[in-house]
Write an enzyme that holds these catalytic residues in place. Structure first.
Site, PDB file in Angstrom:
ATOM      1  N   LYS A  32     -75.075 -18.162  11.345  1.00 52.76           N
ATOM      2  CA  LYS A  32     -74.473 -17.585  10.142  1.00 52.76           C
ATOM      3  C   LYS A  32     -75.546 -17.019   9.236  1.00 52.76           C
ATOM      4  O   LYS A  32     -76.516 -17.700   8.900  1.00 52.76           O
ATOM      5  CB  LYS A  32     -73.681 -18.644   9.369  1.00 52.76           C
ATOM      6  CG  LYS A  32     -72.801 -18.033   8.305  1.00 52.76           C
ATOM      7  CD  LYS A  32     -72.441 -18.997   7.207  1.00 52.76           C
ATOM      8  CE  LYS A  32     -73.395 -18.777   6.043  1.00 52.76           C
ATOM      9  NZ  LYS A  32     -72.816 -19.166   4.734  1.00 52.76           N
ATOM     10  N   ASP A  59     -71.647 -13.792   6.605  1.00 51.67           N
ATOM     11  CA  ASP A  59     -70.777 -14.429   5.594  1.00 51.67           C
ATOM     12  C   ASP A  59     -71.140 -13.923   4.202  1.00 51.67           C
ATOM     13  O   ASP A  59     -71.824 -14.594   3.443  1.00 51.67           O
ATOM     14  CB  ASP A  59     -70.962 -15.950   5.698  1.00 51.67           C
ATOM     15  CG  ASP A  59     -70.113 -16.728   4.706  1.00 51.67           C
ATOM     16  OD1 ASP A  59     -69.077 -16.202   4.250  1.00 51.67           O
ATOM     17  OD2 ASP A  59     -70.485 -17.877   4.390  1.00 51.67           O
ATOM     18  N   LEU A  60     -70.663 -12.704   3.901  1.00 50.72           N
ATOM     19  CA  LEU A  60     -70.974 -12.116   2.589  1.00 50.72           C
ATOM     20  C   LEU A  60     -69.754 -12.132   1.673  1.00 50.72           C
ATOM     21  O   LEU A  60     -69.816 -11.667   0.535  1.00 50.72           O
ATOM     22  CB  LEU A  60     -71.525 -10.693   2.767  1.00 50.72           C
ATOM     23  CG  LEU A  60     -72.813 -10.612   3.616  1.00 50.72           C
ATOM     24  CD1 LEU A  60     -73.291  -9.173   3.745  1.00 50.72           C
ATOM     25  CD2 LEU A  60     -73.921 -11.486   3.029  1.00 50.72           C
ATOM     26  N   LYS A  61     -68.642 -12.626   2.179  1.00 55.10           N
ATOM     27  CA  LYS A  61     -67.425 -12.837   1.365  1.00 55.10           C
ATOM     28  C   LYS A  61     -67.142 -11.644   0.458  1.00 55.10           C
ATOM     29  O   LYS A  61     -67.147 -11.760  -0.769  1.00 55.10           O
ATOM     30  CB  LYS A  61     -67.559 -14.111   0.529  1.00 55.10           C
ATOM     31  CG  LYS A  61     -67.770 -15.382   1.343  1.00 55.10           C
ATOM     32  CD  LYS A  61     -67.776 -16.617   0.457  1.00 55.10           C
ATOM     33  CE  LYS A  61     -67.978 -17.894   1.209  1.00 55.10           C
ATOM     34  NZ  LYS A  61     -69.321 -18.044   1.792  1.00 55.10           N
ATOM     35  N   PHE A  62     -66.828 -10.500   1.085  1.00 55.40           N
ATOM     36  CA  PHE A  62     -66.571  -9.295   0.304  1.00 55.40           C
ATOM     37  C   PHE A  62     -65.350  -9.477  -0.588  1.00 55.40           C
ATOM     38  O   PHE A  62     -64.323 -10.037  -0.179  1.00 55.40           O
ATOM     39  CB  PHE A  62     -66.353  -8.090   1.231  1.00 55.40           C
ATOM     40  CG  PHE A  62     -67.524  -7.799   2.133  1.00 55.40           C
ATOM     41  CD1 PHE A  62     -68.821  -7.761   1.640  1.00 55.40           C
ATOM     42  CD2 PHE A  62     -67.328  -7.567   3.490  1.00 55.40           C
ATOM     43  CE1 PHE A  62     -69.903  -7.488   2.473  1.00 55.40           C
ATOM     44  CE2 PHE A  62     -68.396  -7.288   4.330  1.00 55.40           C
ATOM     45  CZ  PHE A  62     -69.684  -7.253   3.825  1.00 55.40           C
ATOM     46  N   HIS A  63     -65.450  -8.994  -1.800  1.00 51.16           N
ATOM     47  CA  HIS A  63     -64.343  -9.053  -2.770  1.00 51.16           C
ATOM     48  C   HIS A  63     -64.548  -7.890  -3.722  1.00 51.16           C
ATOM     49  O   HIS A  63     -65.351  -7.974  -4.650  1.00 51.16           O
ATOM     50  CB  HIS A  63     -64.380 -10.393  -3.516  1.00 51.16           C
ATOM     51  CG  HIS A  63     -63.243 -10.578  -4.473  1.00 51.16           C
ATOM     52  ND1 HIS A  63     -63.192 -11.597  -5.385  1.00 51.16           N
ATOM     53  CD2 HIS A  63     -62.108  -9.862  -4.648  1.00 51.16           C
ATOM     54  CE1 HIS A  63     -62.077 -11.511  -6.092  1.00 51.16           C
ATOM     55  NE2 HIS A  63     -61.403 -10.458  -5.660  1.00 51.16           N
ATOM     56  N   ASP A  64     -63.829  -6.782  -3.484  1.00 50.77           N
ATOM     57  CA  ASP A  64     -64.036  -5.584  -4.294  1.00 50.77           C
ATOM     58  C   ASP A  64     -62.787  -4.715  -4.167  1.00 50.77           C
ATOM     59  O   ASP A  64     -61.801  -5.137  -3.559  1.00 50.77           O
ATOM     60  CB  ASP A  64     -65.314  -4.863  -3.788  1.00 50.77           C
ATOM     61  CG  ASP A  64     -66.049  -4.136  -4.915  1.00 50.77           C
ATOM     62  OD1 ASP A  64     -65.382  -3.385  -5.668  1.00 50.77           O
ATOM     63  OD2 ASP A  64     -67.270  -4.320  -5.037  1.00 50.77           O
ATOM     64  N   ILE A  65     -62.851  -3.508  -4.699  1.00 50.87           N
ATOM     65  CA  ILE A  65     -61.706  -2.623  -4.536  1.00 50.87           C
ATOM     66  C   ILE A  65     -61.564  -2.298  -3.047  1.00 50.87           C
ATOM     67  O   ILE A  65     -62.545  -2.392  -2.285  1.00 50.87           O
ATOM     68  CB  ILE A  65     -61.852  -1.331  -5.383  1.00 50.87           C
ATOM     69  CG1 ILE A  65     -63.114  -0.548  -4.982  1.00 50.87           C
ATOM     70  CG2 ILE A  65     -61.864  -1.669  -6.867  1.00 50.87           C
ATOM     71  CD1 ILE A  65     -63.194   0.839  -5.622  1.00 50.87           C
ATOM     72  N   PRO A  66     -60.346  -1.956  -2.597  1.00 51.70           N
ATOM     73  CA  PRO A  66     -60.114  -1.780  -1.162  1.00 51.70           C
ATOM     74  C   PRO A  66     -61.098  -0.829  -0.491  1.00 51.70           C
ATOM     75  O   PRO A  66     -61.624  -1.123   0.589  1.00 51.70           O
ATOM     76  CB  PRO A  66     -58.675  -1.246  -1.110  1.00 51.70           C
ATOM     77  CG  PRO A  66     -58.025  -1.851  -2.313  1.00 51.70           C
ATOM     78  CD  PRO A  66     -59.084  -1.855  -3.383  1.00 51.70           C
ATOM     79  N   THR A  68     -64.185  -0.025  -1.281  1.00 50.26           N
ATOM     80  CA  THR A  68     -65.527  -0.612  -1.152  1.00 50.26           C
ATOM     81  C   THR A  68     -65.543  -1.726  -0.118  1.00 50.26           C
ATOM     82  O   THR A  68     -66.475  -1.816   0.704  1.00 50.26           O
ATOM     83  CB  THR A  68     -66.001  -1.138  -2.526  1.00 50.26           C
ATOM     84  OG1 THR A  68     -65.966  -0.052  -3.447  1.00 50.26           O
ATOM     85  CG2 THR A  68     -67.397  -1.712  -2.454  1.00 50.26           C
ATOM     86  N   THR A 116     -64.799 -24.769   0.395  1.00 50.88           N
ATOM     87  CA  THR A 116     -64.834 -26.190   0.762  1.00 50.88           C
ATOM     88  C   THR A 116     -65.553 -27.041  -0.298  1.00 50.88           C
ATOM     89  O   THR A 116     -65.525 -28.269  -0.228  1.00 50.88           O
ATOM     90  CB  THR A 116     -65.523 -26.386   2.128  1.00 50.88           C
ATOM     91  OG1 THR A 116     -66.727 -25.606   2.153  1.00 50.88           O
ATOM     92  CG2 THR A 116     -64.633 -25.935   3.253  1.00 50.88           C
ATOM     93  N   GLY A 202     -74.634 -26.177   8.016  1.00 45.67           N
ATOM     94  CA  GLY A 202     -75.931 -25.724   7.522  1.00 45.67           C
ATOM     95  C   GLY A 202     -76.919 -26.856   7.414  1.00 45.67           C
ATOM     96  O   GLY A 202     -77.595 -27.223   8.387  1.00 45.67           O
ATOM     97  N   ARG A 203     -77.022 -27.439   6.209  1.00 44.97           N
ATOM     98  CA  ARG A 203     -78.064 -28.418   5.915  1.00 44.97           C
ATOM     99  C   ARG A 203     -78.197 -29.576   6.899  1.00 44.97           C
ATOM    100  O   ARG A 203     -79.334 -29.974   7.209  1.00 44.97           O
ATOM    101  CB  ARG A 203     -77.891 -28.907   4.464  1.00 44.97           C
ATOM    102  CG  ARG A 203     -78.276 -27.836   3.459  1.00 44.97           C
ATOM    103  CD  ARG A 203     -77.692 -28.069   2.083  1.00 44.97           C
ATOM    104  NE  ARG A 203     -76.242 -27.837   2.055  1.00 44.97           N
ATOM    105  CZ  ARG A 203     -75.505 -27.851   0.963  1.00 44.97           C
ATOM    106  NH1 ARG A 203     -76.057 -28.107  -0.210  1.00 44.97           N
ATOM    107  NH2 ARG A 203     -74.204 -27.609   1.035  1.00 44.97           N
TER     108      ARG A 203
HETATM  109  O1  C5P Z   1     -75.134 -26.830   4.337  1.00 43.89           O
HETATM  110  P1  C5P Z   1     -73.661 -26.752   4.579  1.00 43.89           P
HETATM  111  O2  C5P Z   1     -73.231 -27.303   5.921  1.00 43.89           O
HETATM  112  O3  C5P Z   1     -72.854 -27.330   3.432  1.00 43.89           O
HETATM  113  O4  C5P Z   1     -73.380 -25.187   4.629  1.00 43.89           O
HETATM  114  C1  C5P Z   1     -72.091 -24.665   4.726  1.00 43.89           C
HETATM  115  C2  C5P Z   1     -72.179 -23.182   4.859  1.00 43.89           C
HETATM  116  O5  C5P Z   1     -70.875 -22.638   4.928  1.00 43.89           O
HETATM  117  C3  C5P Z   1     -72.863 -22.502   3.682  1.00 43.89           C
HETATM  118  O6  C5P Z   1     -73.651 -21.459   4.223  1.00 43.89           O
HETATM  119  C4  C5P Z   1     -71.732 -21.930   2.847  1.00 43.89           C
HETATM  120  O7  C5P Z   1     -72.093 -20.710   2.234  1.00 43.89           O
HETATM  121  C5  C5P Z   1     -70.664 -21.686   3.885  1.00 43.89           C
HETATM  122  N1  C5P Z   1     -69.288 -21.745   3.405  1.00 43.89           N
HETATM  123  C6  C5P Z   1     -68.741 -22.866   2.824  1.00 43.89           C
HETATM  124  N2  C5P Z   1     -67.445 -22.860   2.387  1.00 43.89           N
HETATM  125  C7  C5P Z   1     -66.696 -21.753   2.547  1.00 43.89           C
HETATM  126  C8  C5P Z   1     -67.238 -20.617   3.149  1.00 43.89           C
HETATM  127  C9  C5P Z   1     -68.548 -20.642   3.572  1.00 43.89           C
HETATM  128  O8  C5P Z   1     -69.419 -23.887   2.693  1.00 43.89           O
HETATM  129  N3  C5P Z   1     -65.424 -21.760   2.193  1.00 43.89           N
END
Ligand code: C5P
Length: 224
Positions: A32, A59-66, A68, A116, A202-203
């Protein structure tokens, strides 16, 4: 389709991201690229990961006018994204434009529902009902699936006849005892049991003393 582990390369430079990608791709190809990495490394990081044999959730989570949002999806596809996402709260016209922009490509466009990191007490309504409503809309508006927590995965799958993909962040291996800023959390096995198709972690992987071992543990805990 067996569930897939997507490792969130949340680091602040391309060198560290590529080091992790090189190490992890043989175990799990899905990586990701999110806001932290993309903002510093730019779209080249996507093609560099792909050249290593990886697949990329941008995962850039776009949120703009349609208009864009649609062109952002087209740019994500040009950059090499296999999955990208838009915020469901951008509404019908934006989500439909984003879905349309990916038509004819292999890129899956997902709708982000409720983050989340949001706890039940943070919102006035019932989160599961909100996510299920978004999931129905995602399907109706032509998106390939939703981003939600594992808590809602079973309800999403049921409400959409298993027709859309469920990608779940908020995953913490059993016994880790640390949720960071995540609030709606499940273990990898619980999330897969609930119906998650992709687990984003991630972490717990990237900050582990041995990231490959941490990733392998998750993969074996979901039986793959
Ligand atoms: O480190 P961790 O496991 O918490 O990372 C979760 C990843 O998922 C992060 O990169 C975060 O931006 C992404 N994410 C999220 N919740 C969402 C969408 C994406 O935690 N609803």
């Amino acid at each position: 389709m067996p569930a897939k582990l997507v490792v969130a390369l949340d680091v602040d430079n391309a060198t560290s991201a590529l080091e992790l990608a090189r190490l992890l791709i043989p175990a799990t190809p899905w990586m990701k690229v999110g806001l932290e990495l993309f903002t510093i490394a730019g779209p080249d990081i996507v093609s560099q990961i792909k050249r290593l044999g990886g697949r990329v959730f941008l995962d850039l989570k776009f949120h703009d006018i349609p208009n864009t949002a649609a062109h952002a999806v087209k740019s994500a596809i040009k950059a090499g994204a296999d999955i990208c996402d838009v915020h469901m709260c951008g509404g019908e016209a934006m989500c439909k434009a984003a879905a349309q922009a990916a038509a004819g490509s292999a890129c899956l466009v997902l709708g982000v529902t409720v983050l989340t990191s949001t706890a039940p007490e943070d919102v006035p309504g019932d989160i599961s009902a909100m996510v299920v409503d978004y999931a129905r809309k995602a399907r109706a508006w032509g998106l390939g699936g939703v981003v939600c927590s594992g808590w809602e995965a079973a309800a999403v799958k049921q409400a959409t006849n298993n027709e859309i993909v469920c990608l779940c962040p908020g995953i913490r291996p059993a016994g880790l005892g640390q949720n960071d800023d995540q609030r709606r959390v499940l273990t990898p096995a619980q999330a897969v049991q609930a119906g998650a198709d992709f687990l984003v972690v991630g972490r717990p992987v990237t900050k582990a003393a041995d990231p490959l071992n941490a990733a392998m543990d998750i993969i074996s805990s979901i039986g793959k």
